[in-house]
Write a protein that holds these residues in place. Structure first.
Motif, PDB file in Angstrom:
ATOM      1  N   SER A 219       0.889  -1.153   0.068  1.00 36.54           N
ATOM      2  CA  SER A 219       0.081  -0.103  -0.133  1.00 36.54           C
ATOM      3  C   SER A 219       0.903   1.270   0.023  1.00 36.54           C
ATOM      4  O   SER A 219       0.431   2.240  -0.612  1.00 36.54           O
ATOM      5  CB  SER A 219      -1.046   0.172   1.323  1.00 36.54           C
ATOM      6  OG  SER A 219      -1.919  -0.920   1.191  1.00 36.54           O
ATOM      7  N   VAL A 222       1.896   1.705  -3.686  1.00 41.17           N
ATOM      8  CA  VAL A 222       0.894   1.916  -4.638  1.00 41.17           C
ATOM      9  C   VAL A 222       0.678   3.580  -4.202  1.00 41.17           C
ATOM     10  O   VAL A 222       0.281   4.266  -5.255  1.00 41.17           O
ATOM     11  CB  VAL A 222      -0.324   1.262  -4.086  1.00 41.17           C
ATOM     12  CG1 VAL A 222      -1.457   1.681  -5.110  1.00 41.17           C
ATOM     13  CG2 VAL A 222       0.002  -0.158  -4.622  1.00 41.17           C
ATOM     14  N   ASN A 223       0.564   3.992  -2.943  1.00 37.12           N
ATOM     15  CA  ASN A 223       0.636   5.733  -2.899  1.00 37.12           C
ATOM     16  C   ASN A 223       1.539   6.369  -3.520  1.00 37.12           C
ATOM     17  O   ASN A 223       1.379   7.441  -3.838  1.00 37.12           O
ATOM     18  CB  ASN A 223       0.526   5.678  -1.354  1.00 37.12           C
ATOM     19  CG  ASN A 223      -0.823   5.251  -0.622  1.00 37.12           C
ATOM     20  OD1 ASN A 223      -1.697   4.630  -1.185  1.00 37.12           O
ATOM     21  ND2 ASN A 223      -0.550   5.507   0.772  1.00 37.12           N
ATOM     22  N   ALA A 226       1.286   7.078  -7.480  1.00 35.22           N
ATOM     23  CA  ALA A 226       0.340   8.044  -7.438  1.00 35.22           C
ATOM     24  C   ALA A 226       0.779   9.533  -7.211  1.00 35.22           C
ATOM     25  O   ALA A 226       0.598  10.473  -8.221  1.00 35.22           O
ATOM     26  CB  ALA A 226      -1.027   7.892  -6.664  1.00 35.22           C
ATOM     27  N   GLU A 227       1.511   9.785  -6.096  1.00 26.37           N
ATOM     28  CA  GLU A 227       1.944  10.915  -5.478  1.00 26.37           C
ATOM     29  C   GLU A 227       3.042  11.501  -6.399  1.00 26.37           C
ATOM     30  O   GLU A 227       2.942  12.542  -6.787  1.00 26.37           O
ATOM     31  CB  GLU A 227       2.455  10.783  -4.254  1.00 26.37           C
ATOM     32  CG  GLU A 227       2.204  11.785  -3.156  1.00 26.37           C
ATOM     33  CD  GLU A 227       2.630  11.317  -1.933  1.00 26.37           C
ATOM     34  OE1 GLU A 227       1.720  10.607  -1.404  1.00 26.37           O
ATOM     35  OE2 GLU A 227       3.643  11.901  -1.568  1.00 26.37           O
ATOM     36  N   GLN A 243       0.625   1.093 -10.689  1.00 27.37           N
ATOM     37  CA  GLN A 243      -0.004   0.768  -9.379  1.00 27.37           C
ATOM     38  C   GLN A 243      -0.375  -0.540  -8.944  1.00 27.37           C
ATOM     39  O   GLN A 243      -0.190  -1.563  -8.165  1.00 27.37           O
ATOM     40  CB  GLN A 243      -1.134   1.930  -8.994  1.00 27.37           C
ATOM     41  CG  GLN A 243      -0.771   3.169  -8.934  1.00 27.37           C
ATOM     42  CD  GLN A 243      -1.808   3.883  -8.484  1.00 27.37           C
ATOM     43  OE1 GLN A 243      -2.613   4.427  -9.342  1.00 27.37           O
ATOM     44  NE2 GLN A 243      -1.997   4.535  -7.166  1.00 27.37           N
TER      45      GLN A 243
ATOM     46  N   ASN B 223      -4.671   6.085  -0.883  1.00 24.87           N
ATOM     47  CA  ASN B 223      -4.091   6.998  -1.701  1.00 24.87           C
ATOM     48  C   ASN B 223      -4.285   8.445  -1.284  1.00 24.87           C
ATOM     49  O   ASN B 223      -3.317   9.262  -1.114  1.00 24.87           O
ATOM     50  CB  ASN B 223      -4.055   6.870  -3.212  1.00 24.87           C
ATOM     51  CG  ASN B 223      -3.670   5.586  -3.648  1.00 24.87           C
ATOM     52  OD1 ASN B 223      -2.683   4.699  -2.739  1.00 24.87           O
ATOM     53  ND2 ASN B 223      -3.378   5.302  -4.923  1.00 24.87           N
ATOM     54  N   ALA B 226      -3.390   9.975   1.744  1.00 24.58           N
ATOM     55  CA  ALA B 226      -2.131  10.423   2.042  1.00 24.58           C
ATOM     56  C   ALA B 226      -1.885  11.848   1.152  1.00 24.58           C
ATOM     57  O   ALA B 226      -1.370  12.855   1.750  1.00 24.58           O
ATOM     58  CB  ALA B 226      -1.131   9.490   1.343  1.00 24.58           C
ATOM     59  N   GLU B 227      -2.485  11.701   0.040  1.00 23.07           N
ATOM     60  CA  GLU B 227      -2.334  12.987  -0.816  1.00 23.07           C
ATOM     61  C   GLU B 227      -2.922  14.118  -0.419  1.00 23.07           C
ATOM     62  O   GLU B 227      -2.217  15.259  -0.409  1.00 23.07           O
ATOM     63  CB  GLU B 227      -3.115  12.705  -2.370  1.00 23.07           C
ATOM     64  CG  GLU B 227      -2.244  12.903  -3.434  1.00 23.07           C
ATOM     65  CD  GLU B 227      -2.963  12.306  -4.471  1.00 23.07           C
ATOM     66  OE1 GLU B 227      -2.707  11.124  -4.916  1.00 23.07           O
ATOM     67  OE2 GLU B 227      -3.826  13.025  -5.337  1.00 23.07           O
ATOM     68  N   LYS B 230      -0.803  15.656   2.483  1.00 24.54           N
ATOM     69  CA  LYS B 230       0.042  16.336   2.272  1.00 24.54           C
ATOM     70  C   LYS B 230      -0.207  17.840   1.572  1.00 24.54           C
ATOM     71  O   LYS B 230       0.392  18.775   2.133  1.00 24.54           O
ATOM     72  CB  LYS B 230       0.681  15.454   1.049  1.00 24.54           C
ATOM     73  CG  LYS B 230       2.264  16.061   0.698  1.00 24.54           C
ATOM     74  CD  LYS B 230       3.003  15.182  -0.096  1.00 24.54           C
ATOM     75  CE  LYS B 230       3.776  14.245   0.769  1.00 24.54           C
ATOM     76  NZ  LYS B 230       4.737  13.499  -0.117  1.00 24.54           N
ATOM     77  N   GLU B 231      -1.445  17.799   0.793  1.00 22.53           N
ATOM     78  CA  GLU B 231      -1.778  19.035   0.368  1.00 22.53           C
ATOM     79  C   GLU B 231      -2.019  20.181   1.224  1.00 22.53           C
ATOM     80  O   GLU B 231      -1.861  21.240   1.165  1.00 22.53           O
ATOM     81  CB  GLU B 231      -3.058  18.864  -0.729  1.00 22.53           C
ATOM     82  CG  GLU B 231      -2.674  18.244  -1.859  1.00 22.53           C
ATOM     83  CD  GLU B 231      -4.044  17.717  -2.591  1.00 22.53           C
ATOM     84  OE1 GLU B 231      -3.807  17.053  -3.552  1.00 22.53           O
ATOM     85  OE2 GLU B 231      -5.251  18.120  -1.956  1.00 22.53           O
TER      86      GLU B 231
END
Lengths: 318, 318, 318, 318, 318, 318
Positions: A219, A222-223, A226-227, A243, B223, B226-227, B230-231
């Protein structure tokens, strides 16, 4: 100096070693002792420190270097070290941790060149850029971490060595099955276990981090794909498929992949991962068995014990 | 006008309906026909269009509105519609898709108020901010999408209705077990299925997107947490634990969660999700059975068929 | 006097305790010793009696009270008691078993009132009469027995406390899902584990009876419902459905239920049982862990180890 | 008159038959038809009544006798009956249901004598009295009911015939293993499936009752043993062990026994039950296959298809 | 002289015994000791030889006879032998291995007569000749080997005794089910485990050979049937079916049979094998338990512990 | 002439074809028809022959050549052939079976050279002689038979083509892992599926033989290795290990191997078998899907449906 793996019953040891793990026990008479797993570059050994003090418990913790004196005994066919003297290493000893850990048979530079070369062979720009960016982000750890805490490639730079072996294997296989998309396959191999640099605590005496325990390396990676894709401005199906390759590389839910491989190269990635990991486990177990004998039980191979034929002419190579 | 769910064998139908799915068959004599699932606000019915033309196949596809004439027949205890006339709806018909779809028993505004109120009750600022930001990102879809393609809450706004029911349930349970961290629980409930807005194709006649098939709503949302964190500049353990709650909410690998719940509120989230989903499935199946009868087999309840006692005094409520 | 659960390594103990279990061992030098689990109201501790005599083996058996002197040591992170002196309690000691056992946080009278109140709310006369008659038959044991030998609510009055918690939970859930038949649900909750008063040997230091081992509490209670209904002249579908609710409350064959729940309230009964039992297990395990730590492995939770977040503001409550 | 099992393709039928089951279908052109399973003493056949009317659906229901005219055709290697004329039997026809059903190869009286004789051989008075009392309670149904709805001994008096076969088998086995307690074994055999008289609806065209579906024949009988023992004033370990033998006779939870056999005779009871049931299934399947052929797939034998060797000299006997 | 199985705690032993197995341990103080399983005709006992020397390890290996002095102690309810003196047997001792091993309750000659008689009853010449030829090839070992290393019939001549019991059982069962082909059944019983003479190392203190580990007794025997048939010039379906009976006699893949029984007599062979093996295990476990007690856990019976009723009038017979 | 795989809906067919399978059905109106699978070198198609006669059933059986006229229709996305005229091929037609069957992309001679070359590279004389002798025994069939009845390499010479692919793969892998014993690996690959020449009925329209059904290709080949070794006077560990490699090549009991691989090369043999078989299945399924689409469900790949990415630049190659 002879490595710790090469002593025989009855010999005396006087050696620098690294503490890999430490646990306290009580004798049946109620007295405390420490069981230490101690290692150098050639392997590790279980040591017993009888009548241990609270200070001993405090000092001899994982990832510390020690100087040890003792005798080699045997128990259930394995060597043990009866510790007669042990102390922490000081700066006077002039010993470095790198001298006491097993590491991959290739140098970091050699492996870096190899991986870089394979990335260079990836033609699809989206796939190449994502792979390159992620490698750059984690480059130091990627070339230092083990591939696992136990079972296979569990030594310094084991992760990178496992990846390099799989890349070579992939190149060979793709030569025989030309329909394979090597862009996907090479990128998938490089990224599949990269999440281990977050899942594990470090290059030596590694344990699981909180993120490792609660999310797992699959996981986590996979994150990050994307990031990273978003950061470098890449989108499109390539991102989802990379991913997916990482997500599915353990193949089955009960092995940690919430989706099975649904893209051909994802299936092949799983098989090559399995092949290289098992080859590593089998070679190391067979190396310790004599021709005509069975190995010890191998937990990660469904508890099988392997036979080493008497007639073989070649030696297992690590 | 009477809803499609309320006709009896032998009655004539002349009705606007929405095509939910369409598939082509051949009679044993080799002639083509279409099987259409057709719906309005009260439910759906299987329709048979015999001797269908290629043009029919082309026109009557999922998510199109049609005007249908036909007779109600029965087969294996279920109504069927023998289609005698069918055409596409035109602007002259003045019928809107919203008139032809089932939707949640609460309005979007009511549910938005409810969810907003629960977010307001979250005291931990990191948890509150992440939840709020993600809801804002997906607000329109979140209040329109179904909770699933089939089995439970598979209607317009089903996702939000499921979340609101679970939030109410969580409040009740937390009142009895004061050790529960309602910040985590409310946030986990709001986020747990939010990935469905990416996994599914839309609010009506929904199917799975490529991301849905290759990654699944759980990985998608892990995902995004997490994204988003961060933003908006949030970090710390709260992020990992919210990710873990979403990751583990299906509880077992074979049900889609690569990690089991390892935090108490994650375990409770799974149980409340299960309770609300099953209650929805059971109520709707029992509503169609008479007291003293068994329901049809319920695939998502291990293929059980439930008994509706004769002595019950209360009617199942949808 | 400080409870046995609150001592630290190195402290001296001089304490009345109840023997919970006793087993004999041999040191690796071949000498006999006893391992005693000893408890008071605050918890239990493992004690070692070295060089034990046959008389010791004979005296210090489960469910006897003893006076113990000794030192607290630690082993694998858990306290141990090195017994230096131990004797049976005599009438002069003026200590009662009730002083040495853990029990539910509510008094028997409070719980009796609660259960009586819920029975009063059952409107269906057949269901109410059966439930009332069975409670009357087993009233003393029902309010004294534990809910289990280990894992959850394994203390005096644990069975009744578990039932009261579930009844409160059921009332809350039924408020949100009005289609639930609370008559069935309340009766099912009160009866579901009542067979434990026959399955187990007593309120303290409980073990399994022959009927418990050969038939189990589920079959025992299914029998008693039929028998009691006949005695008080009740028949009809209510009897079969109450039997079914008890029969199916473990949900799956491999968990002890030969039929899965086939009535909605039976399914909900299973879920509430599960929710209350797990909440009890999790709270007690987390109470012993510090924020930022994992609990010990919990056998009844699939061997998981739970994480206690660092940021939580509320303490687990037993 | 030739039995329905002995016709060949192309022959004309004009026959009294009993309707075993009936279900409605629609042709792919949308026209209704009935599929009737029709039987006489020699076996059953699937009949098709094309263009059936609502009156037909109403009349030709399970357990009614009909007079049928039609042709024999074949489909997938099995005979089918194309029904050209069908009517209900009237009193003028002078046909009795007993003429149209398969039944055990032994008469009820013969089997009653056999079972009575075995009860007489039970020496333990508690065991004998319970067995005798239960047999008396259910005597008529016990000697008329089938042993199952399908798979084995699914004909009139099949239950008693299965019991008699097992009793003979038990006598033989106990002769070779003298440690077996024949009191327990004979009683267990007689009681093990007696709950079927409550689980099933009747001797012919049997279906499951509500008690059958919600409790099952095992729980039903475990209850009755306790009840009967109380009525006739028997108690002691014998009661619990007889209950246990019935409870455990399916051997595994997933096969319906919440406890596995924990008494030797309970284990043997399970094995003899299995042996007699399988022998019955295999003989009947092999009887229909020619030497050198395989039987059709046998669902209750894990979907195996059995081979009938070419060289066998003995014919399977029903 | 009293057998080793009949001593009580505290008694002195001075006895000839056979070493069944030997393993080295270390006390928690780091000193070596040997754990020897020692047997005579009445059973076996675990012996501890403290402070053992390398010479002891070298001398006291499986299948050697020793003279032992020591004391009986108990541990976890089982007798143990604390060895005070031990030496190898010499020719002066005039003790034979046959005096120190358990063996079947029938003599080799009696069993040979029995098996020969059953072969004589086989009418099919192909089946008879193959069976006779194979028995002749392996006659000595067949009548000496155990049926298994542990669990059931694990004594001298256990294999032949198991076969004779099954043959008698088969004769009884075939009397009740006349469709059974006794030629196949008798031959299948005689051959089913004959591969054990190659799989195991010998009649006493048996271990697995390389062929046993890599191929297993089933594959070994399937091979030999083909080979022997060719040697004596027999072919035809009988050969394949005898091979199949051996191949399938463990019934399921996970129990070692790559094909399930597909011939009726193969299925019955499996059931009779199971019945005789379990009867042997159960009788021996129950013999050691008192009425009213449970046996120890029986690994080969899914870890069950069996209850010995209080009311039984007959004693288990070995 | 255009191959049968290349027609589109609506086109007329007038074609020589081989009957692969034939089965009779009844229309819902009760009329007989035949479903024929018909093939040529390019693939196969399902054909429907309505209103078939008993003569048709008799004539158009598997492995006969026919001349067919008809129209292409589609059903569930697959082509179907509505047969308007069909007759048996006569000698005047001058068509050979070889013209109508799919076969491996390499010629028999090329593959024979390849296999011979690999045998030549085997250095161990025992291993080489056994392999050579077995190949010689079965040479014709080995180079003609398919590797399976369905799923992978199910065409003429599919067995040999699968073996050649695996040999090439093995050479590549052994180059990267020098500890692999190529003697064992090459011999294991050549022999692993050779039993198929006995298990299957022939090179085209293959079905299972009696030996295939009762013993399976694994047991058949394990036997033949022993037999052949004896005939040519080879013994020693090599024989047992070659037998073991064949025995274990399906890896798990439930996949047909009674022993798991216990020799390293046996494990690798299993993995290469799996890799080549899956690659073949995946390539053929993906070839039929367009970029951006999913394949049909693949039974032998756990019913997965694979995605073909849109961005791929290389086409799958058969």
């Amino acid at each position: 100096m002879k490595g710790i793996a090469h002593y025989n019953e009855g010999e005396q040891v006087n050696h620098y070693l690294l503490v890999k793990s430490s646990s306290k026990g009580l004798t049946s008479g109620g007295k405390p002792f420490l069981t230490l797993i101690l290692q150098d570059q050639t392997g590790d050994i279980e040591g017993k420190l009888w009548d241990s003090s609270p200070q001993d418990e405090h000092d001899f913790i994982p990832d510390t270097m020690v100087k040890v004196e003792g005798d080699i005994t045997t128990f259930r066919g394995k060597n043990q070290l009866r510790i007669k003297g042990i102390r922490l290493v000081t700066s006077n000893d002039q010993v470095k941790k790198a001298d006491l850990v097993m590491s991959a048979p290739l140098s970091v530079n050699t492996m870096l060149d190899k991986v870089t070369q394979y990335i260079f062979e990836i033609k699809n720009p989206a796939i190449q850029r994502i792979t390159r960016a992620l490698l750059k982000k984690h480059q130091d750890a990627f070339f230092e971490f083990p591939a696992a805490v136990r079972n296979h490639h569990e030594y310094v730079s084991g992760l990178a060595y496992h990846v390099v072996s799989m890349l070579n294997l992939a190149k060979g296989v793709a030569g025989l099955y030309p329909s394979l998309d090597t862009d996907l396959l090479y990128a998938g191999i490089i990224l599949h276990d990269m999440g281990k640099v977050t899942e594990l605590s470090g290059a030596t005496a590694a344990s699981y981090t909180l993120e490792g325990k609660l999310l797992g390396h699959i996981s986590i990676m996979v994150n990050e794909i994307a990031e990273t894709a978003k950061e470098i401005g890449v989108d499109g199906e390539e991102v989802v498929i990379l991913q997916h390759m990482v997500l599915s590389h353990h193949s089955k839910p009960e092995w940690g992949s919430p989706k099975p491989p649904l893209v051909k190269e994802a299936e092949i990635l799983h098989m090559l991962d399995n092949l290289d990991a098992k080859m590593n486990m089998m070679d190391r177990a067979l190396e310790k068995a004599k021709p005509g004998d069975f190995t010890e039980r191998l937990f990660a191979l469904d508890n099988r014990t392997l036979y080493r034929p008497q007639f073989e002419s070649k030696l297992p190579v690590e």
